[in-house]
Design a protein around this motif. Structure first.
Motif: not given
Length: 287
Positions: A86-113
């Motif tokens: 789950y922390d690896l998912i958070r890492l990938m979500a943060l990387m997507a945010r840095i890359d300005s890819k909010p849809a990809e960030e939310r796809e990762q975070l959706r797995e967590l919720i």
């Protein structure tokens, strides 16, 4: 997970762990300078402590130090066996945010919720993915879900207050900012309340709130910048300049120090000193 022991997914170095825990306490209060120092020290004591690197990247993104954050995430990813899934998912979500890819960030975070619908922190992070792109309505929806789980969740009160302020609902914004103060009372909470007042055009009230924050933590550098912004809006340019110079003198971050020159340029522009404004901007441009 996978039969790994605690040191295998965190650290066996007690000094690193102690600094990490101090970093968690500071980051929970949005004391970014202290959190940065503690997480950095934890990762220096154990360079393979991937979770400390992930948290450090979190703080650096908050500080808008994007490239250093990316480096920390890449280091953590290289040691991904030291992270739970789950922390690896958070890492990938943060990387997507840095890359300005909010849809990809939310796809990762959706797995967590979906995996942890009872965990307020993941709902908060999902709301943040909307907050960071200025989508106040969607952010409010998920901050509200986090607050349904825990009505005393201070950080959710903080950012839902900003979202309401952006939408022009200043009464609700002020209510949530004041709840944030009651629940947590860090210096940052007065900065948030001041931002709510500033959005509502209540500059004098914003100055009062920021001065309370400075009393609590005179080393929290962005309080001085926001104090200067409110003073500029009231035409108190000499006082604003002093507070910007104070921020420049106490900040630990070079990019913050350079950003001060942009605000100083604005002050000189308001004074009609175009040459001085240009010189201030030259310093920022060079940086």
């Amino acid at each position: 997970e996978g039969g790994r022991t605690f040191p295998q997914v965190a650290t066996g170095n007690l000094d690193a762990l102690e600094h990490f825990i101090k970093g968690e306490e500071a980051w929970g209060k949005l004391d970014s300078d202290t959190a940065y120092y503690e997480y950095r020290t934890a990762s220096e004591n154990d360079p393979d402590f991937s979770l400390a690197l992930l948290r450090l990247a979190d703080v650096q993104v908050f500080m808008e130090n994007w490239e250093d954050a990316r480096i920390k995430l890449e280091l953590a990813l290289a040691k991904k066996d030291r992270l739970i899934g789950y922390d690896l998912i958070r890492l990938m979500a943060l990387m997507a945010r840095i890359d300005s890819k909010p849809a990809e960030e939310r796809e990762q975070l959706r797995e967590l919720i979906e995996a942890f619908p009872f965990k307020k922190e993941y709902l908060y992070e999902y709301a943040e993915s909307y907050f960071h792109v200025g989508d106040a309505e969607e952010a409010i929806k998920y901050y509200s879900k986090a607050l349904e789980l825990d009505p005393n969740y201070a950080l959710a009160h903080n950012h839902i207050g900003y979202a309401y302020a952006w939408m022009g609902d200043h009464v609700l914004a002020e209510m949530h900012f004041k709840q944030y103060i009651e629940l947590d009372n860090p210096a940052n909470s007065y900065d948030s309340l001041a931002s709510g007042y500033m959005a509502a055009g209540k500059y004098a009230e914003a100055v009062d709130a920021l001065e309370k924050g400075i009393t609590l933590d005179p080393e929290l550098d962005y309080l001085y910048r926001n104090l200067a912004c409110n003073e500029m809006l009231q035409g108190a340019l000499a006082e604003a300049q002093k507070n910007l110079e104070k921020q420049r003198d106490i900040t630990r971050l070079e990019n913050t120090r350079m950003n001060v020159h942009v605000y100083l340029a604005a002050i000189e522009l308001m004074r009609g000193n175009l040459d001085r404004a240009s010189k201030e901007l030259d310093r920022a441009r060079e940086f």
